[in-house]
Write an enzyme that holds these catalytic residues in place. Structure first.
Site: not given
Length: 137
Positions: A56, A58, A84, A90, A93, A127, A129
């Site tokens: 993506c 990003e 747009r 998403c 990301c 979560y 990491w």
């Protein structure tokens, strides 16, 4: 969700919109992203769509920033081609942005509802990491 809305970086939105208008051509590049570094620089990028998957915009901007020696991003925005407007990140990301830049602000919304929110607001009860990595010592 804490809903800590921050002022919108309109210069950043325009930088991404400009790249979307001028560099997104066809099905392979449909989204542009812009990120503001802690030192004020703006880094831009476009996505690289492919039927097998692809990064993506990003994630491309995160790599482009690193290639330019920028490792601390403060704000990010993605804008779609064909006018747009602002498009939210998403799920993948959102997770990557949280893991790399836990203090990042993300510009979301459309029209007069565009706002900057902490990336943590986009992933409540997430979560993290770094919290699950084994201590190297």
């Amino acid at each position: 969700m804490t809903s800590q809305t921050k002022p919108v970086d309109h210069e950043l939105v325009e930088a991404a919109a400009h790249v979307a208008r001028t560099r997104c051509r066809g099905d392979n590049h449909t989204m542009a992203a812009a990120a503001r570094a802690r030192d004020g620089r703006i880094v831009t990028a476009v996505n690289a769509y492919h039927f097998t998957g692809g990064p993506c915009a990003e994630l491309v901007v995160v790599g482009a920033a690193a290639a330019q020696g920028v490792y601390e991003l403060e704000t990010i925005v993605a804008v779609g081609d064909r006018e747009r407007g602002v498009v939210p990140p998403c799920g993948r990301c959102r997770q990557v942005l949280l893991d790399y830049f836990p203090g990042l602000k993300v510009i979301v919304g459309d029209g007069d509802r565009v706002r900057a929110v902490p990336v943590t607001d986009l992933l409540p009860e997430t979560y993290v990491w770094a919290d699950h990595q084994l201590d190297a010592g």
